[in-house]
Motif scaffolding. Structure first.
Motif, short mmCIF file in Angstrom:
data_model
loop_
_atom_site.label_atom_id
_atom_site.label_comp_id
_atom_site.label_asym_id
_atom_site.label_seq_id
_atom_site.Cartn_x
_atom_site.Cartn_y
_atom_site.Cartn_z
N ALA A 1 0.87 -1.17 0.00
CA ALA A 1 0.00 0.00 0.00
C ALA A 1 0.90 1.23 0.00
O ALA A 1 1.75 1.37 0.88
N VAL A 2 0.74 2.07 -1.01
CA VAL A 2 1.59 3.26 -1.16
C VAL A 2 0.68 4.48 -1.20
O VAL A 2 -0.25 4.55 -2.00
N LEU A 3 0.97 5.44 -0.32
CA LEU A 3 0.15 6.64 -0.19
C LEU A 3 0.84 7.80 -0.91
O LEU A 3 2.00 8.11 -0.62
N LEU A 4 0.12 8.42 -1.86
CA LEU A 4 0.67 9.53 -2.63
C LEU A 4 -0.15 10.80 -2.40
O LEU A 4 -1.37 10.73 -2.16
N ASP A 5 0.52 11.93 -2.51
CA ASP A 5 -0.15 13.22 -2.56
C ASP A 5 -0.71 13.41 -3.97
O ASP A 5 0.03 13.33 -4.94
N ARG A 6 -2.01 13.64 -4.08
CA ARG A 6 -2.64 13.71 -5.40
C ARG A 6 -2.07 14.85 -6.25
O ARG A 6 -1.96 14.71 -7.47
#
Length: 241
Positions: free
Chosen positions: A64-69
Motif C-alpha cells: 500500500a503506497v500513499l501519494l499526494d494527489r
C-alpha cells in the motif's frame, strides 16, 4: 499475517459472499466530495495497492503506497506478506488478495481519501471486483484501474489523452466502466467504480494519477514495492512482517 478465520475457503462460499456484499456497493460520489477536492493544493491522499505471488511457496506480498494527489510524491508506504488465502479462480481473485491488502493498508498511519486498485470494481461478472469488495469491507472510497477489459466489450477510444469509450457487458449492454486513454496513442486502461465513487470521478482520478505513464503512479509504486517485498520474503523465508 494470519488469514481471517471466517474467510471463504471454497468457490461456493466465495460466490455466496459476493452475492451478499454486492448490494452494499455505492456506485456514486459522496455528497460534496467532488467539489471539495477539485482545487489544487487540496492535499488529498490517494493510496495504490497491489500484490505479488509465489504460488510454489504459498506466499503473497501486498503493498500500500500513499501519494499526494497534487505532487504525486510518496507520503508513506507499507507491505504485508502472508500465505495465499484462496485458490486461483477467475472472478474470485479478491479472495486471494484481500487479506494481505487489508493488512498493508492497516499498517499505514494515515487514512487515504481514495484507494486505487490494480484490478476491477463494477467491471466484474457479479459487479464485485477487488476494488468494490475492498471498498465495502473498509468503507474507503475505491477505484479499479485494470490493464485488460476482462470479459467486457469496448471500442478503441480516440487517440488523444483523456479520450474514453464505454466498457460494456455484452450480455446486458450495461456500462460497467470505461476504456480510458491515459497517454496519446498508447493502449487504454480500463476504469471502473469501486465504492463511494462515480464513474466520471473515477476517470478523472485515473487521469490525475497517470500524467506521465500509461498506468497511475499509485499502481506503478505499489507494483514495484510488492515485488520487492516478495523477493525479500523469498530470500529470508519470511511469511509475515
Amino acid at each position: 499475517m494470519p488469514i481471517p478465520a471466517d474467510w471463504p475457503t471454497t468457490e461456493a462460499e466465495a460466490l455466496a459472499e459476493q452475492e451478499r456484499l454486492r448490494p452494499l456497493v455505492q456506485a456514486h460520489d459522496d455528497p460534496g466530495h467532488v467539489h471539495a477536492h477539485v482545487h489544487a493544493g487540496s492535499g488529498e491522499l490517494i493510496a495504490g495497492v497491489d500484490v505479488a505471488y509465489d504460488d510454489d511457496r504459498d506466499l503473497v506480498a501486498a503493498a500500500a503506497v500513499l501519494l499526494d494527489r497534487d505532487t504525486l510524491e510518496v507520503v508513506e508506504q507499507a507491505t504485508a506478506v502472508g500465505r495465499i488465502a484462496f485458490p486461483y479462480v477467475p472472478g474470485l481473485l479478491a479472495f486471494r488478495e484481500l487479506p494481505a491488502v487489508l493488512d498493508a493498508l492497516a499498517a499505514l498511519t494515515r487514512t487515504p481519501d481514495t484507494v486505487v486498485c490494480d484490478g476491477y470494481g463494477l467491471a466484474h461478472p457479479r459487479r464485485l471486483g477487488l476494488a468494490s469488495h475492498l471498498g465495502v469491507l473498509t468503507g474507503l472510497r475505491t477505484v479499479g484501474v485494470a490493464k485488460t477489459p476482462f470479459t467486457f466489450d469496448h471500442r478503441e477510444p480516440d487517440a488523444p489523452r483523456g479520450s474514453w469509450s464505454p466498457l460494456t457487458d455484452p450480455a446486458t449492454g450495461e456500462e460497467v466502466g470505461r476504456a480510458v486513454r491515459t497517454r496519446a496513442g498508447v493502449k487504454p486502461v480500463f476504469v471502473s467504480v469501486g465504492h463511494r465513487t462515480g464513474l466520471d470521478t473515477a476517470v478523472r482520478t485515473t487521469l490525475d494519477l497517470a500524467r506521465h505513464y500509461r498506468l497511475p503512479e499509485t499502481t506503478r509504486h505499489a507494483d514495484s514495492l510488492c515485488r520487492r517485498a516478495l523477493a525479500d520474503a523469498q530470500r529470508t523465508g519470511t511469511s509475515a512482517n
